[in-house]
Design a protein around this motif. Structure first.
Motif, mmCIF file in Angstrom:
data_model
loop_
_atom_site.group_PDB
_atom_site.id
_atom_site.type_symbol
_atom_site.label_atom_id
_atom_site.label_comp_id
_atom_site.label_asym_id
_atom_site.label_seq_id
_atom_site.Cartn_x
_atom_site.Cartn_y
_atom_site.Cartn_z
ATOM 1 N N PRO A 14 -43.809 5.444 15.775
ATOM 2 C CA PRO A 14 -45.166 5.274 16.315
ATOM 3 C C PRO A 14 -46.112 4.681 15.271
ATOM 4 C CG PRO A 14 -44.734 7.577 15.824
ATOM 5 C CD PRO A 14 -43.482 6.844 15.484
ATOM 6 N N THR A 15 -45.981 3.376 15.061
ATOM 7 C CA THR A 15 -46.752 2.714 13.992
ATOM 8 C C THR A 15 -47.730 1.675 14.530
ATOM 9 O OG1 THR A 15 -44.942 1.125 13.696
ATOM 10 C CG2 THR A 15 -44.931 3.059 12.267
ATOM 11 N N GLY A 16 -47.996 1.672 15.828
ATOM 12 C CA GLY A 16 -48.980 0.723 16.357
ATOM 13 C C GLY A 16 -48.521 0.078 17.640
ATOM 14 N N TYR A 17 -48.822 -1.202 17.772
ATOM 15 C CA TYR A 17 -48.515 -1.930 19.002
ATOM 16 C C TYR A 17 -47.014 -2.112 19.200
ATOM 17 C CZ TYR A 17 -53.447 -3.094 19.392
ATOM 18 O OH TYR A 17 -54.799 -3.011 19.522
ATOM 19 N N MET A 18 -46.636 -2.453 20.433
ATOM 20 C CA MET A 18 -45.229 -2.731 20.748
ATOM 21 C C MET A 18 -44.953 -4.200 20.459
ATOM 22 S SD MET A 18 -42.359 -1.397 22.027
ATOM 23 C CE MET A 18 -42.613 -0.106 23.245
ATOM 24 N N HIS A 19 -44.327 -4.451 19.330
ATOM 25 C CA HIS A 19 -43.973 -5.808 18.925
ATOM 26 C C HIS A 19 -42.880 -6.343 19.845
ATOM 27 C CE1 HIS A 19 -41.859 -8.560 15.913
ATOM 28 N NE2 HIS A 19 -43.047 -9.075 16.072
ATOM 29 N N VAL A 20 -42.833 -7.656 20.060
ATOM 30 C CA VAL A 20 -41.833 -8.193 21.003
ATOM 31 C C VAL A 20 -40.401 -7.911 20.554
ATOM 32 C CG1 VAL A 20 -43.306 -9.992 21.993
ATOM 33 C CG2 VAL A 20 -41.936 -10.522 19.986
ATOM 34 N N GLY A 21 -40.167 -7.818 19.239
ATOM 35 C CA GLY A 21 -38.823 -7.472 18.759
ATOM 36 C C GLY A 21 -38.431 -6.072 19.177
ATOM 37 N N ASN A 22 -39.380 -5.139 19.095
ATOM 38 C CA ASN A 22 -39.139 -3.764 19.543
ATOM 39 C C ASN A 22 -38.890 -3.720 21.039
ATOM 40 O OD1 ASN A 22 -39.379 -2.532 17.130
ATOM 41 N ND2 ASN A 22 -41.348 -1.587 17.476
ATOM 42 N N LEU A 23 -39.689 -4.491 21.767
ATOM 43 C CA LEU A 23 -39.541 -4.499 23.221
ATOM 44 C C LEU A 23 -38.180 -5.069 23.620
ATOM 45 C CD1 LEU A 23 -40.769 -3.886 25.949
ATOM 46 C CD2 LEU A 23 -41.909 -6.103 25.906
ATOM 47 N N ARG A 24 -37.722 -6.091 22.898
ATOM 48 C CA ARG A 24 -36.394 -6.645 23.203
ATOM 49 C C ARG A 24 -35.303 -5.595 22.943
ATOM 50 N NH1 ARG A 24 -33.519 -11.323 19.736
ATOM 51 N NH2 ARG A 24 -33.584 -9.578 18.281
ATOM 52 N N THR A 25 -35.428 -4.848 21.848
ATOM 53 C CA THR A 25 -34.457 -3.780 21.562
ATOM 54 C C THR A 25 -34.432 -2.782 22.716
ATOM 55 O OG1 THR A 25 -34.784 -4.018 19.180
ATOM 56 C CG2 THR A 25 -33.847 -1.932 19.943
ATOM 57 N N ALA A 26 -35.619 -2.380 23.175
ATOM 58 C CA ALA A 26 -35.705 -1.443 24.308
ATOM 59 C C ALA A 26 -35.065 -2.042 25.548
ATOM 60 C CB ALA A 26 -37.169 -1.094 24.586
ATOM 61 N N LEU A 27 -35.363 -3.315 25.810
ATOM 62 C CA LEU A 27 -34.832 -3.986 26.999
ATOM 63 C C LEU A 27 -33.310 -4.063 26.954
ATOM 64 C CD1 LEU A 27 -35.114 -5.677 29.597
ATOM 65 C CD2 LEU A 27 -35.468 -7.688 28.147
ATOM 66 N N TYR A 28 -32.745 -4.503 25.840
ATOM 67 C CA TYR A 28 -31.284 -4.621 25.742
ATOM 68 C C TYR A 28 -30.614 -3.253 25.857
ATOM 69 C CZ TYR A 28 -31.556 -9.560 24.268
ATOM 70 O OH TYR A 28 -31.760 -10.928 24.206
ATOM 71 N N ALA A 29 -31.203 -2.239 25.220
ATOM 72 C CA ALA A 29 -30.633 -0.880 25.322
ATOM 73 C C ALA A 29 -30.683 -0.401 26.777
ATOM 74 C CB ALA A 29 -31.401 0.078 24.416
ATOM 75 N N TYR A 30 -31.782 -0.682 27.453
ATOM 76 C CA TYR A 30 -31.936 -0.306 28.870
ATOM 77 C C TYR A 30 -30.905 -1.028 29.725
ATOM 78 C CZ TYR A 30 -34.100 -0.035 33.523
ATOM 79 O OH TYR A 30 -34.330 0.165 34.865
ATOM 80 N N LEU A 31 -30.745 -2.344 29.512
ATOM 81 C CA LEU A 31 -29.821 -3.134 30.338
ATOM 82 C C LEU A 31 -28.367 -2.731 30.129
ATOM 83 C CD1 LEU A 31 -31.450 -6.698 29.950
ATOM 84 C CD2 LEU A 31 -31.602 -5.149 31.915
ATOM 85 N N ILE A 32 -28.003 -2.448 28.870
ATOM 86 C CA ILE A 32 -26.626 -2.016 28.583
ATOM 87 C C ILE A 32 -26.318 -0.718 29.332
ATOM 88 C CG2 ILE A 32 -25.122 -1.068 26.765
ATOM 89 C CD1 ILE A 32 -26.430 -3.123 24.843
ATOM 90 N N ALA A 33 -27.266 0.221 29.299
ATOM 91 C CA ALA A 33 -27.054 1.505 29.983
ATOM 92 C C ALA A 33 -27.024 1.331 31.497
ATOM 93 C CB ALA A 33 -28.152 2.497 29.589
#
Length: 486
Positions: A14-33
């Motif tokens: 929890p260090t601030g805004y959601m950077h697009v790199g972080n969002l991509r990590t979340a998206l790929y983890a979500y899609l894999i699952a």
């Protein structure tokens, strides 16, 4: 034998805004699952309290909810593997670190800051990379007990071998081997009792039964140390999916510290969340076809993490704008109009037909924040020169534009009903009577009403939106501009 249920996690700090790199990590983890009907877990990694930003946890929740990346388990949804906030798991990490000490895979280190500084300085003078020298590894149990009783500050370090190699397999990058002599005896538990990022990750991923770990390729170099921890505990190593960096250009990575695109920035600039998710999915992955527009549901259906690329992905803002424009065109009109209305405030007169303006805008903008600039001419006629009336293809000149506007003005003034139908009928009659091309009156009228070289909508739409009084006033202004030129 029953196959293992796929479990992935998104573990932001929890260090601030959601950077697009972080969002991509979340998206790929979500899609894999979700591609395998598995579980997507949210874990908050807040062990680095110095970097904690107030309100950042809410940003994480809001972004995941907004984008549809809904977690199955997390701090607000206990699935039996909690707590899901690392600072609430402090006792767990110390317990597991002590298990490694018992196995000889970790050790207490009581070295003072001064000793470590001297060691670092000495290695620098020899042009050697700093690496802890295992000084405390040789301490006897009695010495350790004595130091613990005295309350001497300590850290717990991983005991890595100095000979041989450690090899690990990454789905994207293949087999990677590292000489053990290069491995640092990394700190597992810091002097404040909190775990380091690396150690907490390994323990949590195992205890939460994470099967696939999605993270940036910058963590490749840490992977051998992760693997040695898994092996030391006798745990199964998860499948690693390291994603390529997202670059601003060929030389520079997108960086949160440099103020590069965060999800919040993109939404504030008028990008649609669906377009952002679609575009971010393609930063480092491709479906193996030329198709580029995908809903989140479609991505879940077709996503194969083995198609993630090794090479860096360039964040092309022009490509994102194009894609966003495609999404805007496909929006139901009422939804587009609702999204557009905030951009009209303070620019358009209250009595102006905003829905008609939205009809013009929907196919003519790429991002919502384009709207204010494109509608400014409705509020006030811009300063312009006579050149906008001359168009070779439209067969218009200064002279015939002035002549046709002068002739049509009293006819428009005499119209009792001001609508697209009545204006269109008048223009058709005028064209027939004068024996001119349609464009020779339509182009000057559009130019007069907009005051622009190119404008959204033709003369009919503009005339109706502006109303009779304003339209006639603008045509009179155009006549004066053309007279002055001639």
């Amino acid at each position: 034998m029953e196959s293992t249920r796929i479990r992935t996690r998104f573990a932001p700090s929890p260090t601030g805004y959601m950077h697009v790199g972080n969002l991509r990590t979340a998206l790929y983890a979500y899609l894999i699952a979700k591609h395998e009907n598995g579980d997507f877990i949210l874990r908050i990694e807040d062990t680095d309290q110095e970097r904690y930003v107030e309100g950042a946890v809410e940003i994480i929740y809001d972004t995941l909810k907004d984008t549809g990346l809904l977690h199955d388990e997390g701090p607000d949804k206990d699935g039996g593997y909690g707590p899901y906030i690392q600072s609430e798991r402090r006792g767990i990490y110390l317990e597991y670190a002590k298990k490694l000490i018992e196995k000889g895979e970790a050790y207490y280190c009581f070295c003072s800051k001064d000793r470590l500084d001297d060691l670092k300085k000495d290695l620098e003078e020899k042009n050697q990379t700093f690496k802890y020298d295992k000084h405390c590894l040789s301490m006897s149990e009695e010495e350790i007990e004595e130091n613990l009783k005295k309350g001497i500050p300590y850290v717990i370090r991983q005991n890595n071998p100095t000979e041989g190699k450690t090899t690990f397999k990454d789905v994207i990058y293949g087999d990677i081997s590292v000489d053990n002599s290069e491995l640092e005896d990394m700190i597992l538990i810091k002097s404040d009792g909190l775990p380091t990022y690396n150690f907490a990750n390994v323990v949590d991923d195992h205890l939460m039964k994470i099967t696939h770990v999605v993270r940036g390729s910058e963590y490749l170099s840490s992977s051998p140390k992760y693997n040695r921890l898994y092996e030391a505990f006798g745990w199964e190593v998860p499948i690693y999916v390291h994603c390529p960096p997202i670059m601003k250009d060929a030389q520079h990575k997108l960086s949160k510290r440099n103020g590069d695109a965060s999800y919040q920035d993109l939404i504030a600039k008028g990008y649609l969340k669906e377009a952002v998710i679609n575009y971010i999915a393609l930063l480092g992955w491709n479906p193996g076809t030329n198709e580029e527009i995908f809903t989140l549901e479609k991505l879940v259906e077709i996503f194969d993490f083995k198609n993630i690329n090794k090479s860096p992905a360039i964040f092309d803002i022009q490509k994102l704008k194009w894609m966003n424009g495609e999404y805007i065109k496909k929006l139901p009109f009422e939804e587009f109009h609702s999204l557009s209305e905030p951009y009209y405030k303070g620019i358009l007169p209250e009595n102006m037909d905003k829905k008609k303006i939205s009809q013009l805008m929907q196919t003519r903008i790429e991002i919502l924040s384009d709207i204010p600039e494109k509608i400014q001419f409705f509020a006030s006629l811009p300063d312009y020169s006579a050149e906008i009336f001359v168009h070779k293809k439209m067969k218009t000149t200064y002279e015939n534009s002035l002549e046709n506007l002068t002739k049509i003005l009293p006819m428009l003034e005499s119209l009792e009903s001001w609508s697209e139908e009545t204006i269109s009928e008048l223009i058709s009659s005028y064209v027939q009577e004068e024996g001119i091309k349609n464009s020779q009156i339509m182009w000057p009228l559009r130019s007069a009403l907009s005051g622009l070289q190119s404008s959204p909508g033709g003369y009919l739409e503009l005339a109706v939106i502006l109303g009779k009084e304003e339209s006639l006033s603008r045509i009179k202004t155009a006549i004066e501009v053309l007279k002055k030129h001639l």
